[in-house]
Design a protein around this motif. Structure first.
Motif, mmCIF file in Angstrom:
data_model
loop_
_atom_site.group_PDB
_atom_site.id
_atom_site.type_symbol
_atom_site.label_atom_id
_atom_site.label_comp_id
_atom_site.label_asym_id
_atom_site.label_seq_id
_atom_site.Cartn_x
_atom_site.Cartn_y
_atom_site.Cartn_z
ATOM 1 N N GLY A 51 4.227 15.561 31.561
ATOM 2 C CA GLY A 51 4.756 15.784 32.897
ATOM 3 C C GLY A 51 4.814 17.250 33.250
ATOM 4 O O GLY A 51 4.503 17.655 34.383
ATOM 5 N N PHE A 52 5.185 18.088 32.277
ATOM 6 C CA PHE A 52 5.234 19.526 32.521
ATOM 7 C C PHE A 52 3.834 20.070 32.785
ATOM 8 O O PHE A 52 3.644 20.949 33.631
ATOM 9 C CB PHE A 52 5.862 20.230 31.314
ATOM 10 N N GLY A 53 2.853 19.534 32.070
ATOM 11 C CA GLY A 53 1.489 20.023 32.242
ATOM 12 C C GLY A 53 0.903 19.716 33.602
ATOM 13 O O GLY A 53 0.174 20.530 34.169
ATOM 14 N N VAL A 54 1.206 18.530 34.158
ATOM 15 C CA VAL A 54 0.614 18.150 35.443
ATOM 16 C C VAL A 54 1.471 18.598 36.622
ATOM 17 O O VAL A 54 1.135 18.321 37.772
ATOM 18 C CB VAL A 54 0.383 16.622 35.523
ATOM 19 N N MET A 63 10.261 13.003 35.455
ATOM 20 C CA MET A 63 10.490 13.665 36.742
ATOM 21 C C MET A 63 10.983 15.095 36.555
ATOM 22 O O MET A 63 10.593 16.012 37.279
ATOM 23 C CB MET A 63 11.506 12.866 37.565
ATOM 24 N N LEU A 64 11.851 15.278 35.536
ATOM 25 C CA LEU A 64 12.320 16.639 35.246
ATOM 26 C C LEU A 64 11.148 17.545 34.885
ATOM 27 O O LEU A 64 10.981 18.642 35.432
ATOM 28 C CB LEU A 64 13.335 16.609 34.106
ATOM 29 N N GLN A 65 10.343 17.082 33.942
ATOM 30 C CA GLN A 65 9.233 17.907 33.472
ATOM 31 C C GLN A 65 8.199 18.143 34.567
ATOM 32 O O GLN A 65 7.587 19.212 34.647
ATOM 33 C CB GLN A 65 8.567 17.229 32.257
ATOM 34 N N LEU A 66 7.988 17.166 35.419
ATOM 35 C CA LEU A 66 7.013 17.311 36.494
ATOM 36 C C LEU A 66 7.407 18.441 37.439
ATOM 37 O O LEU A 66 6.571 19.262 37.834
ATOM 38 C CB LEU A 66 6.912 15.994 37.264
ATOM 39 N N CYS A 67 8.698 18.510 37.797
ATOM 40 C CA CYS A 67 9.159 19.566 38.712
ATOM 41 C C CYS A 67 9.190 20.931 38.025
ATOM 42 O O CYS A 67 8.740 21.933 38.601
ATOM 43 C CB CYS A 67 10.547 19.215 39.250
ATOM 44 N N PHE A 68 9.698 20.984 36.803
ATOM 45 C CA PHE A 68 9.755 22.262 36.094
ATOM 46 C C PHE A 68 8.353 22.806 35.829
ATOM 47 O O PHE A 68 8.132 24.018 35.815
ATOM 48 C CB PHE A 68 10.510 22.110 34.773
#
Length: 433
Positions: A128-131, A1-6
């Motif tokens: 997650g960061f990529g998407v 969730m952290l990586q998805l938002c960032f």
């Protein structure tokens, strides 16, 4: 969730087009905002990697999340005032610092939880960061634009509030795995994050291997991020040439779709290449990433079919994500688990440098040579990828040791407490596995 938002920072080109059309900002000005965000991200990630072992993942993630949301709120105020420097301060500096502090934390932490599946575990997390761009470009941003009737300040205020609701609780759940018990009756203190090491991390950052990793990482990121920063605008130009009758709203929809689809490739690439690096080696993966992108960039220089153009951009994003998935296990293999967060944070300064170089040269070309910017952009990308490919032949994935290895230093590299002298295991002549 952290990586998805960032990771929503990679949907910047969604806002870039709106800022140019609604507020009259130049491409160079909008590129500065994105470049400053990526630069601040890389620099703060380097600092975060150094302090993570001392403060722990929960505090660092919480601080990063708070700054990230605050950056959006300040950016909203800047848009109301039509103030470019304030926008760069809020979105770029404060928001970028928040991303850097938050980004390095889950990557370094998950590597501790799954030491036997480093490539896969870090690949899943950085996926997650990529998407994240998909979440913004096809989810949050369009909804807020419709609900606010295109009022950009309210859009940024809304994004800051939504991210706060997601990020703050997620940050509070971050934790390190339980410490590994000492072998043969040894004290667990030997494996604690704060125990003394035979060499300082700074000594490892001065090695040729670290410099080579930094250079190869920089070239792969700079080439990819130059596309990310303007992919929506680039595709709209290609569609305009293919079909001049298309309305701006339709073109904007095509651009947003490319951001969303390419972000999926960015995310899948982080999982795919991370898993593949466990099988064929980290160096081989980097060579494949760089060499194949050189061919793709060459085709993109003259490609006028918007569908083919979109497919090739998606492949570039696949390779862009692959670099971020391969680097964490590469560092684990060569520098050891105990130095992972510090060295990984330091190598992310290449991300900071690439964040300035990539978007800025594209912004300059679009303002100065609007008719030939696309061709020049990909030509420079080929040169950067070629440089990275040449330097990759100087890399190796062998463990770096500045001193002769001992049993204690080897155990420390894997985060295992060394047994105390005189323990039952040593007295009996039992060697640790």
């Amino acid at each position: 969730m952290l990586q998805l938002c960032f990771g929503t920072v990679y949907a910047w080109s969604f806002f870039q087009t709106l800022l140019v059309r609604q507020l009259g900002w130049t491409f160079t000005e909008t590129a500065w905002a994105f470049s400053i965000a990526i630069f601040s991200l890389g620099v703060s990630a380097a600092w975060a990697g150094q302090v993570l072992p001392r403060v722990g993942p929960r505090k660092l993630a919480l601080a990063g999340s708070t700054l990230f949301c605050l950056g959006y709120l300040i950016a909203g105020v800047a848009l109301q005032m039509n103030n470019v420097p304030l926008f760069c301060l809020g979105y770029g500096v404060i928001g970028g610092i928040g991303i850097g502090m938050g980004y390095v934390t889950p990557v370094a932490t998950v590597a501790k939880w799954f030491p036997d599946k480093k490539g896969l575990a870090t690949g899943i997390v950085v996926m997650g960061f990529g998407v994240g761009a998909l979440l913004l470009s096809k989810g949050l941003a369009p909804v807020l634009v419709v609900q606010t009737a295109g009022d950009l300040p309210l859009v940024f205020f809304g994004l800051g509030a939504v991210f706060a609701v997601i990020l703050i609780p997620a940050s509070l759940l971050m934790s390190n795995p339980p410490p590994v018990p000492a072998l043969a009756g040894g004290s667990a203190a030997g494996g604690a994050p704060g125990s003394a090491e035979p060499e300082s991390v700074g000594d490892y950052l001065k090695t040729g291997q670290f410099l080579l990793l930094w250079i190869v990482f920089f070239f792969n990121i700079a080439a990819g991020i130059s596309i990310i920063s303007f992919q929506s605008e680039l595709l709209q130009e290609v569609w305009s040439l293919a079909n001049p009758s298309l309305e701006p709203a339709v073109l904007a929809g095509y651009g947003a779709t490319l951001i969303a689809v390419s972000s999926l490739f960015n995310g899948v690439g982080r999982l795919f290449w991370g898993l593949l690096s466990d099988r064929i080696g980290r160096v081989n993966v980097f060579r494949i990433l760089l060499s194949t992108q050189m061919v793709v960039f060459g085709v993109l220089m003259t490609e006028t079919n918007p569908w083919v153009f979109s497919v090739l951009v998606c492949y570039v994003l696949l390779c862009f994500g692959g670099g971020f998935a391969t680097m964490p296990p590469f560092i684990l293999d060569t520098f050891g688990a105990r130095r992972m967060s510090a060295v990984y944070g330091a190598v992310l300064t290449a991300w900071a440098a690439a964040g300035i170089a990539g978007p800025m040269y594209v912004g300059y070309l679009k303002d100065t040579y609007p008719d030939r910017a696309v061709m020049y952009c990909f030509l420079i990308g080929i040169l950067m990828l070629g440089g990275g490919y040449l330097f990759s032949y100087l890399l190796n994935d062998e463990r770096i040791r500045l001193k002769k290895p001992t049993m204690e230093s080897t155990l420390r590299d894997f985060g295992i407490a060394a047994p105390r002298a005189g323990s039952a295991g040593l007295q009996a002549g039992v060697a640790p596995r």
